[in-house]
Design a protein around this motif. Structure first.
Motif, PDB file in Angstrom:
ATOM      1  N   THR A  89       0.833  -1.205   0.000  1.00 18.99           N
ATOM      2  CA  THR A  89       0.000   0.000   0.000  1.00 18.99           C
ATOM      3  C   THR A  89       0.863   1.248   0.000  1.00 18.99           C
ATOM      4  OG1 THR A  89      -1.704  -1.199   1.210  1.00 18.99           O
ATOM      5  CG2 THR A  89      -1.859   1.194   1.207  1.00 18.99           C
ATOM      6  N   CYS A  90       1.905   1.243   0.813  1.00 22.24           N
ATOM      7  CA  CYS A  90       2.800   2.400   0.882  1.00 22.24           C
ATOM      8  C   CYS A  90       3.523   2.599  -0.447  1.00 22.24           C
ATOM      9  CB  CYS A  90       3.798   2.215   2.021  1.00 22.24           C
ATOM     10  SG  CYS A  90       4.840   3.641   2.301  1.00 22.24           S
ATOM     11  N   ALA A  91       3.998   1.508  -1.048  1.00 19.74           N
ATOM     12  CA  ALA A  91       4.683   1.608  -2.340  1.00 19.74           C
ATOM     13  C   ALA A  91       3.728   2.123  -3.416  1.00 19.74           C
ATOM     14  CB  ALA A  91       5.273   0.257  -2.740  1.00 19.74           C
ATOM     15  N   ALA A  92       2.472   1.648  -3.401  1.00 19.46           N
ATOM     16  CA  ALA A  92       1.481   2.112  -4.373  1.00 19.46           C
ATOM     17  C   ALA A  92       1.159   3.587  -4.156  1.00 19.46           C
ATOM     18  CB  ALA A  92       0.212   1.269  -4.270  1.00 19.46           C
ATOM     19  N   LEU A  93       1.058   3.996  -2.902  1.00 17.97           N
ATOM     20  CA  LEU A  93       0.806   5.406  -2.594  1.00 17.97           C
ATOM     21  C   LEU A  93       1.965   6.283  -3.054  1.00 17.97           C
ATOM     22  CD1 LEU A  93      -0.997   7.525  -1.259  1.00 17.97           C
ATOM     23  CD2 LEU A  93       0.165   7.043   0.886  1.00 17.97           C
ATOM     24  N   LEU A  94       3.171   5.799  -2.866  1.00 19.45           N
ATOM     25  CA  LEU A  94       4.352   6.550  -3.286  1.00 19.45           C
ATOM     26  C   LEU A  94       4.390   6.691  -4.806  1.00 19.45           C
ATOM     27  CD1 LEU A  94       6.739   7.921  -1.945  1.00 19.45           C
ATOM     28  CD2 LEU A  94       8.006   5.789  -2.167  1.00 19.45           C
ATOM     29  N   ARG A  95       4.120   5.600  -5.533  1.00 22.31           N
ATOM     30  CA  ARG A  95       4.095   5.665  -7.001  1.00 22.31           C
ATOM     31  C   ARG A  95       2.993   6.591  -7.487  1.00 22.31           C
ATOM     32  NH1 ARG A  95       3.173   0.188  -7.657  1.00 22.31           N
ATOM     33  NH2 ARG A  95       4.323  -0.296  -5.901  1.00 22.31           N
ATOM     34  N   THR A  96       1.829   6.546  -6.819  1.00 16.61           N
ATOM     35  CA  THR A  96       0.725   7.425  -7.200  1.00 16.61           C
ATOM     36  C   THR A  96       1.087   8.881  -6.958  1.00 16.61           C
ATOM     37  OG1 THR A  96      -0.873   5.697  -6.718  1.00 16.61           O
ATOM     38  CG2 THR A  96      -1.700   7.943  -6.771  1.00 16.61           C
ATOM     39  N   TYR A 126      -5.886  15.749 -17.787  1.00 17.53           N
ATOM     40  CA  TYR A 126      -4.930  15.270 -16.779  1.00 17.53           C
ATOM     41  C   TYR A 126      -5.641  14.420 -15.728  1.00 17.53           C
ATOM     42  CZ  TYR A 126      -2.668  15.407 -12.296  1.00 17.53           C
ATOM     43  OH  TYR A 126      -2.187  15.051 -11.071  1.00 17.53           O
ATOM     44  N   ALA A 127      -6.793  14.884 -15.248  1.00 18.26           N
ATOM     45  CA  ALA A 127      -7.532  14.152 -14.214  1.00 18.26           C
ATOM     46  C   ALA A 127      -7.995  12.797 -14.737  1.00 18.26           C
ATOM     47  CB  ALA A 127      -8.724  14.983 -13.737  1.00 18.26           C
ATOM     48  N   LEU A 128      -8.470  12.744 -15.973  1.00 20.69           N
ATOM     49  CA  LEU A 128      -8.912  11.477 -16.550  1.00 20.69           C
ATOM     50  C   LEU A 128      -7.749  10.492 -16.676  1.00 20.69           C
ATOM     51  CD1 LEU A 128     -11.415  12.708 -19.282  1.00 20.69           C
ATOM     52  CD2 LEU A 128     -11.941  11.580 -17.104  1.00 20.69           C
ATOM     53  N   LEU A 129      -6.589  10.988 -17.057  1.00 21.35           N
ATOM     54  CA  LEU A 129      -5.421  10.114 -17.153  1.00 21.35           C
ATOM     55  C   LEU A 129      -4.970   9.642 -15.773  1.00 21.35           C
ATOM     56  CD1 LEU A 129      -3.361  11.958 -19.910  1.00 21.35           C
ATOM     57  CD2 LEU A 129      -4.634   9.815 -20.127  1.00 21.35           C
ATOM     58  N   SER A 130      -5.175  10.463 -14.768  1.00 24.21           N
ATOM     59  CA  SER A 130      -4.775  10.094 -13.407  1.00 24.21           C
ATOM     60  C   SER A 130      -5.740   9.111 -12.752  1.00 24.21           C
ATOM     61  CB  SER A 130      -4.677  11.342 -12.528  1.00 24.21           C
ATOM     62  OG  SER A 130      -3.652  12.172 -12.994  1.00 24.21           O
ATOM     63  N   LEU A 131      -6.979   9.076 -13.229  1.00 27.15           N
ATOM     64  CA  LEU A 131      -7.982   8.210 -12.607  1.00 27.15           C
ATOM     65  C   LEU A 131      -7.595   6.733 -12.680  1.00 27.15           C
ATOM     66  CD1 LEU A 131     -11.407   9.779 -13.568  1.00 27.15           C
ATOM     67  CD2 LEU A 131     -10.308   9.701 -11.335  1.00 27.15           C
ATOM     68  N   ALA A 132      -6.965   6.316 -13.764  1.00 22.33           N
ATOM     69  CA  ALA A 132      -6.571   4.911 -13.892  1.00 22.33           C
ATOM     70  C   ALA A 132      -5.604   4.536 -12.781  1.00 22.33           C
ATOM     71  CB  ALA A 132      -5.947   4.664 -15.257  1.00 22.33           C
ATOM     72  N   ASN A 133      -4.637   5.394 -12.516  1.00 20.08           N
ATOM     73  CA  ASN A 133      -3.682   5.113 -11.449  1.00 20.08           C
ATOM     74  C   ASN A 133      -4.358   5.212 -10.088  1.00 20.08           C
ATOM     75  OD1 ASN A 133      -0.969   4.451 -10.702  1.00 20.08           O
ATOM     76  ND2 ASN A 133      -0.895   6.483  -9.795  1.00 20.08           N
ATOM     77  N   VAL A 138      -6.833   2.870  -5.039  1.00 24.57           N
ATOM     78  CA  VAL A 138      -8.038   2.641  -4.240  1.00 24.57           C
ATOM     79  C   VAL A 138      -8.289   1.139  -4.091  1.00 24.57           C
ATOM     80  CG1 VAL A 138     -10.561   2.911  -4.232  1.00 24.57           C
ATOM     81  CG2 VAL A 138      -9.094   4.867  -4.740  1.00 24.57           C
ATOM     82  N   ARG A 139      -8.079   0.373  -5.160  1.00 21.88           N
ATOM     83  CA  ARG A 139      -8.237  -1.079  -5.068  1.00 21.88           C
ATOM     84  C   ARG A 139      -7.243  -1.667  -4.077  1.00 21.88           C
ATOM     85  NH1 ARG A 139      -7.941  -3.865 -10.627  1.00 21.88           N
ATOM     86  NH2 ARG A 139      -7.457  -5.530  -9.167  1.00 21.88           N
ATOM     87  N   GLU A 140      -5.997  -1.204  -4.112  1.00 19.45           N
ATOM     88  CA  GLU A 140      -4.976  -1.692  -3.180  1.00 19.45           C
ATOM     89  C   GLU A 140      -5.351  -1.329  -1.745  1.00 19.45           C
ATOM     90  OE1 GLU A 140      -1.723  -3.579  -1.748  1.00 19.45           O
ATOM     91  OE2 GLU A 140      -2.350  -3.589  -3.830  1.00 19.45           O
ATOM     92  N   TRP A 141      -5.822  -0.106  -1.532  1.00 22.49           N
ATOM     93  CA  TRP A 141      -6.216   0.326  -0.196  1.00 22.49           C
ATOM     94  C   TRP A 141      -7.405  -0.498   0.310  1.00 22.49           C
ATOM     95  CZ3 TRP A 141     -10.625   2.742   1.837  1.00 22.49           C
ATOM     96  CH2 TRP A 141     -10.484   3.194   3.149  1.00 22.49           C
ATOM     97  N   CYS A 142      -8.400  -0.741  -0.563  1.00 22.07           N
ATOM     98  CA  CYS A 142      -9.563  -1.543  -0.168  1.00 22.07           C
ATOM     99  C   CYS A 142      -9.147  -2.971   0.175  1.00 22.07           C
ATOM    100  CB  CYS A 142     -10.607  -1.552  -1.280  1.00 22.07           C
ATOM    101  SG  CYS A 142     -11.488   0.006  -1.451  1.00 22.07           S
ATOM    102  N   ARG A 143      -8.216  -3.530  -0.576  1.00 18.89           N
ATOM    103  CA  ARG A 143      -7.719  -4.872  -0.285  1.00 18.89           C
ATOM    104  C   ARG A 143      -7.037  -4.891   1.083  1.00 18.89           C
ATOM    105  NH1 ARG A 143      -3.463  -7.489   0.224  1.00 18.89           N
ATOM    106  NH2 ARG A 143      -2.072  -5.853  -0.448  1.00 18.89           N
ATOM    107  N   TRP A 144      -6.255  -3.846   1.368  1.00 15.69           N
ATOM    108  CA  TRP A 144      -5.553  -3.740   2.645  1.00 15.69           C
ATOM    109  C   TRP A 144      -6.548  -3.622   3.802  1.00 15.69           C
ATOM    110  CZ3 TRP A 144      -4.921   0.713   5.881  1.00 15.69           C
ATOM    111  CH2 TRP A 144      -3.984   0.548   6.901  1.00 15.69           C
ATOM    112  N   VAL A 145      -7.576  -2.781   3.652  1.00 17.61           N
ATOM    113  CA  VAL A 145      -8.601  -2.612   4.686  1.00 17.61           C
ATOM    114  C   VAL A 145      -9.367  -3.916   4.869  1.00 17.61           C
ATOM    115  CG1 VAL A 145     -10.785  -1.451   5.218  1.00 17.61           C
ATOM    116  CG2 VAL A 145      -8.831  -0.114   4.431  1.00 17.61           C
ATOM    117  N   HIS A 146      -9.740  -4.560   3.769  1.00 18.54           N
ATOM    118  CA  HIS A 146     -10.463  -5.826   3.845  1.00 18.54           C
ATOM    119  C   HIS A 146      -9.635  -6.876   4.578  1.00 18.54           C
ATOM    120  CE1 HIS A 146     -11.713  -9.811   2.232  1.00 18.54           C
ATOM    121  NE2 HIS A 146     -12.910  -9.323   2.486  1.00 18.54           N
TER     122      HIS A 146
END
Length: 174
Positions: A89-96, A126-133, A138-146
């Motif tokens: 999660t931290c690595a994904a947040l850093l990349r984001t 720019y926002a639309l291109l950022s939504l994919a990342n 968000v999926r990684e965070w939800c997996r972590w919370v779950h």
């Protein structure tokens, strides 16, 4: 190749590091190319203007510089701390953060080259291109919370089961 068991999952550390460093190198290469080009074009556009671009568009310049500094900080953290030592999660947040800040800086500088009416359109693209990342984060965070909720729930259920077994143990007559 070394493998490590992180959060119960086997991960090939060399492969993960190669993918992260390849992505980071690609982002850095793109920004290394595009930022100087944008700055030269902005300088060329505002060369004959009576006021500087800093006076004409102070908020846009501040957003671009702040995001460039945040990008440099996040990239420095990723460079300093090997991604395999961070939680997923931290690595994904850093990349984001790296992607978000780097490309928001690019979008801010690019918006200076076009008429003011086009600025919102550039930010929407720019926002639309950022939504994919962001979706991946968000999926990684939800997996972590779950995973955290399921671990806590399992602990509670085990405790209840042990209490029930202790409570319902038959008493032997004396």
């Amino acid at each position: 190749m070394s493998t490590s068991n992180v959060n119960g999952q086997g991960i090939n550390l060399q492969h993960q590091h190669h993918n992260n460093s390849t992505a980071s190198n690609s982002i850095l290469a793109l920004l290394t190319f595009i930022l100087p080009v944008l700055l030269v074009l902005i300088d060329f556009k505002f060369k004959n203007e009576p006021t500087s671009v800093f006076q004409t568009h102070p908020i846009t310049i501040k957003v671009a510089v702040a995001n460039l500094l945040a990008f440099a900080l996040a990239f420095g953290i990723e460079f300093t701390f090997h991604p395999c030592y961070l939680s997923t999660t931290c690595a994904a947040l850093l990349r984001t953060t790296i992607l978000f800040c780097g490309f928001l800086s690019v979008a801010s500088l690019a918006s200076l080259l076009f008429p003011d009416a086009w600025g919102p359109l550039i930010y929407v693209i720019y926002a639309l291109l950022s939504l994919a990342n962001m979706h991946g984060l968000v999926r990684e965070w939800c997996r972590w919370v779950h995973q955290g909720i399921m671990e806590k729930l399992q602990t509670v259920c085990t405790g209840i089961q042990q209490w029930y077994v202790r409570r319902s143990a038959p008493l032997l007559p004396l």
